[in-house]
Design an enzyme around this catalytic site. Structure first.
Site, PDB file in Angstrom:
ATOM      1  N   ASN A  68      29.769   4.243  34.086  1.00 47.66           N
ATOM      2  CA  ASN A  68      28.988   5.477  34.039  1.00 47.66           C
ATOM      3  C   ASN A  68      28.580   5.722  32.587  1.00 47.66           C
ATOM      4  O   ASN A  68      29.353   6.232  31.798  1.00 47.66           O
ATOM      5  CB  ASN A  68      29.841   6.637  34.593  1.00 47.66           C
ATOM      6  CG  ASN A  68      29.089   7.958  34.585  1.00 47.66           C
ATOM      7  OD1 ASN A  68      27.912   8.002  34.249  1.00 47.66           O
ATOM      8  ND2 ASN A  68      29.779   9.018  34.964  1.00 47.66           N
ATOM      9  N   HIS A 102      30.362  13.778  41.189  1.00 50.62           N
ATOM     10  CA  HIS A 102      31.094  13.550  39.939  1.00 50.62           C
ATOM     11  C   HIS A 102      31.598  14.905  39.434  1.00 50.62           C
ATOM     12  O   HIS A 102      30.923  15.925  39.602  1.00 50.62           O
ATOM     13  CB  HIS A 102      30.174  12.894  38.902  1.00 50.62           C
ATOM     14  CG  HIS A 102      30.923  12.437  37.693  1.00 50.62           C
ATOM     15  ND1 HIS A 102      31.262  13.299  36.675  1.00 50.62           N
ATOM     16  CD2 HIS A 102      31.434  11.231  37.351  1.00 50.62           C
ATOM     17  CE1 HIS A 102      31.952  12.627  35.759  1.00 50.62           C
ATOM     18  NE2 HIS A 102      32.066  11.373  36.150  1.00 50.62           N
ATOM     19  N   SER A 109      39.550   7.959  31.734  1.00 46.53           N
ATOM     20  CA  SER A 109      40.111   7.368  30.512  1.00 46.53           C
ATOM     21  C   SER A 109      40.593   5.930  30.691  1.00 46.53           C
ATOM     22  O   SER A 109      41.575   5.507  30.069  1.00 46.53           O
ATOM     23  CB  SER A 109      41.239   8.248  29.955  1.00 46.53           C
ATOM     24  OG  SER A 109      40.723   9.501  29.550  1.00 46.53           O
ATOM     25  N   GLU A 165      38.958  10.408  40.593  1.00 45.15           N
ATOM     26  CA  GLU A 165      38.872  10.714  39.170  1.00 45.15           C
ATOM     27  C   GLU A 165      39.506  12.078  38.918  1.00 45.15           C
ATOM     28  O   GLU A 165      38.838  13.119  39.099  1.00 45.15           O
ATOM     29  CB  GLU A 165      37.401  10.769  38.725  1.00 45.15           C
ATOM     30  CG  GLU A 165      36.684   9.450  38.800  1.00 45.15           C
ATOM     31  CD  GLU A 165      35.543   9.382  37.776  1.00 45.15           C
ATOM     32  OE1 GLU A 165      35.630   8.548  36.883  1.00 45.15           O
ATOM     33  OE2 GLU A 165      34.598  10.175  37.878  1.00 45.15           O
ATOM     34  N   GLY A 202      37.495  11.730  30.128  1.00 48.76           N
ATOM     35  CA  GLY A 202      37.055  11.943  28.751  1.00 48.76           C
ATOM     36  C   GLY A 202      38.113  12.551  27.849  1.00 48.76           C
ATOM     37  O   GLY A 202      37.820  13.010  26.755  1.00 48.76           O
ATOM     38  N   GLU A 212      31.629  16.271  36.669  1.00 49.03           N
ATOM     39  CA  GLU A 212      30.710  17.009  35.787  1.00 49.03           C
ATOM     40  C   GLU A 212      29.610  17.703  36.604  1.00 49.03           C
ATOM     41  O   GLU A 212      29.141  18.775  36.245  1.00 49.03           O
ATOM     42  CB  GLU A 212      30.124  16.063  34.723  1.00 49.03           C
ATOM     43  CG  GLU A 212      31.167  15.754  33.651  1.00 49.03           C
ATOM     44  CD  GLU A 212      31.114  14.353  33.088  1.00 49.03           C
ATOM     45  OE1 GLU A 212      30.070  13.702  33.164  1.00 49.03           O
ATOM     46  OE2 GLU A 212      32.164  13.895  32.575  1.00 49.03           O
ATOM     47  N   LYS A 250      27.370   7.837  30.510  1.00 47.60           N
ATOM     48  CA  LYS A 250      26.980   9.242  30.463  1.00 47.60           C
ATOM     49  C   LYS A 250      26.345   9.640  29.138  1.00 47.60           C
ATOM     50  O   LYS A 250      25.840  10.745  29.000  1.00 47.60           O
ATOM     51  CB  LYS A 250      28.139  10.180  30.760  1.00 47.60           C
ATOM     52  CG  LYS A 250      29.473   9.603  30.937  1.00 47.60           C
ATOM     53  CD  LYS A 250      30.441  10.718  31.211  1.00 47.60           C
ATOM     54  CE  LYS A 250      31.727  10.210  31.764  1.00 47.60           C
ATOM     55  NZ  LYS A 250      32.681  11.268  31.957  1.00 47.60           N
TER      56      LYS A 250
HETATM   57  P1  13P Z   1      36.015   8.446  30.909  1.00 43.51           P
HETATM   58  O1  13P Z   1      36.288   7.005  31.220  1.00 43.51           O
HETATM   59  O2  13P Z   1      35.249   8.656  29.642  1.00 43.51           O
HETATM   60  O3  13P Z   1      37.261   9.272  30.996  1.00 43.51           O
HETATM   61  O4  13P Z   1      35.034   8.983  32.053  1.00 43.51           O
HETATM   62  C1  13P Z   1      35.349   8.737  33.370  1.00 43.51           C
HETATM   63  C2  13P Z   1      34.203   9.109  34.206  1.00 43.51           C
HETATM   64  O5  13P Z   1      33.835  10.253  34.334  1.00 43.51           O
HETATM   65  C3  13P Z   1      33.486   8.037  34.905  1.00 43.51           C
HETATM   66  O6  13P Z   1      32.634   8.570  35.861  1.00 43.51           O
END
Ligand code: 13P
Length: 256
Positions: free
Chosen positions: A5, A90, A208, A162, A168, A92, A7
């Protein structure tokens, strides 16, 4: 399956430059599917540059109505010729853009209707975990997210666990916590869509994941891959994660 991803707010030229880097560094293995999720603006140009023997493309989001006046939205119907996968729900999108379970259910259904495989993301917040509500949250998200699907359609979806507190933050779930939730997800899928769907559905872990810890998640027998954010934007780390997935796969087939 290893899903990236991206982002980061890449411009078209930044995304193209980074894809070149990945094409140089990531070794392709027939048995490991590697899917890149760049932002929507970059999908079209990357699709012409992409080495399809190495990578597939996915979208980070897509709208659920196939046609109509929805200013600013990009529908699954518009994405269907460009991508194999789309992220749905997701954290977010759920938390920053207030996407409800009912919107997520419509997006999952729209993706399947358009021949795109949705990756339905589920996961609890830290507060919910501390309050011992993880399974209830996952149960609710799955029940809502899968509600418009038939058991046949369920084989065309992927689920990503997740935990919100691990996204993150650099703080990742312990493999036994991940295994417990993945087994719970499979049990829920069996109840909602039948045993066959539960056996076939792929379940990923995200939050992470990096080159140092990827193996500990990929080694979980019920885990079918990883969804990676930050570490997918570093070509060294990402190519190491793909190698870890390949080694785990080799081990598994060697043991059969
Ligand atoms: P991180 O790997 O940066 O924690 O993000 C995970 C994520 O949201 C993948 O969709």
């Amino acid at each position: 399956m290893i899903a990236a991803n991206w982002k980061e707010h890449f411009t078209v030229s930044e995304a193209s430059h980074f894809l070149h880097r990945l094409e140089e560094h990531v070794i392709s293995h027939h048995s490991i599917e590697v899917v890149l999720f760049p932002n929507i603006l970059t999908l079209q140009p990357l699709s012409t540059q992409l080495d399809r023997r190495k990578f597939r493309l996915g979208a980070q989001d897509g709208y659920y109505e196939d046609a109509g006046a929805y200013t600013g939205e990009v529908s699954m119907a518009m994405l269907r010729d460009l991508v194999h996968y789309v992220l749905v729900g997701h954290s977010e999108r759920r938390h920053i853009f207030n996407e409800s379970d009912s919107i997520i259910a419509k997006k999952t259904q729209a993706a399947v209707r358009n021949g795109i495989m949705p990756i339905l993301c589920v996961g609890e917040t830290l507060q919910e975990r501390l309050a011992n509500e993880t399974k209830q949250v996952i149960h609710n998200q799955l029940t809502a997210g899968l509600m418009h699907l038939t058991s046949t359609e369920a084989s065309a979806i992927v689920i990503a666990y997740e935990p919100v507190w691990a996204i993150g933050t650099g703080e990742f779930a312990k493999p036994d916590q991940v295994e417990e939730v993945i087994l719970y997800i499979r049990k829920q899928v069996a109840e909602l869509l039948g045993e066959r769907a539960a056996r076939h559905i792929r379940i990923l872990y995200g939050g992470s994941v990096d080159d140092q810890n990827a193996r500990s998640f990929l080694d979980i027998p019920s885990c079918d891959g990883a969804l990676i954010g930050g570490a997918s934007l570093n070509h060294h780390k990402f190519s190491q994660i793909v190698e870890s997935a390949y080694r785990v796969q080799q081990n598994r087939t060697g043991k059969q």
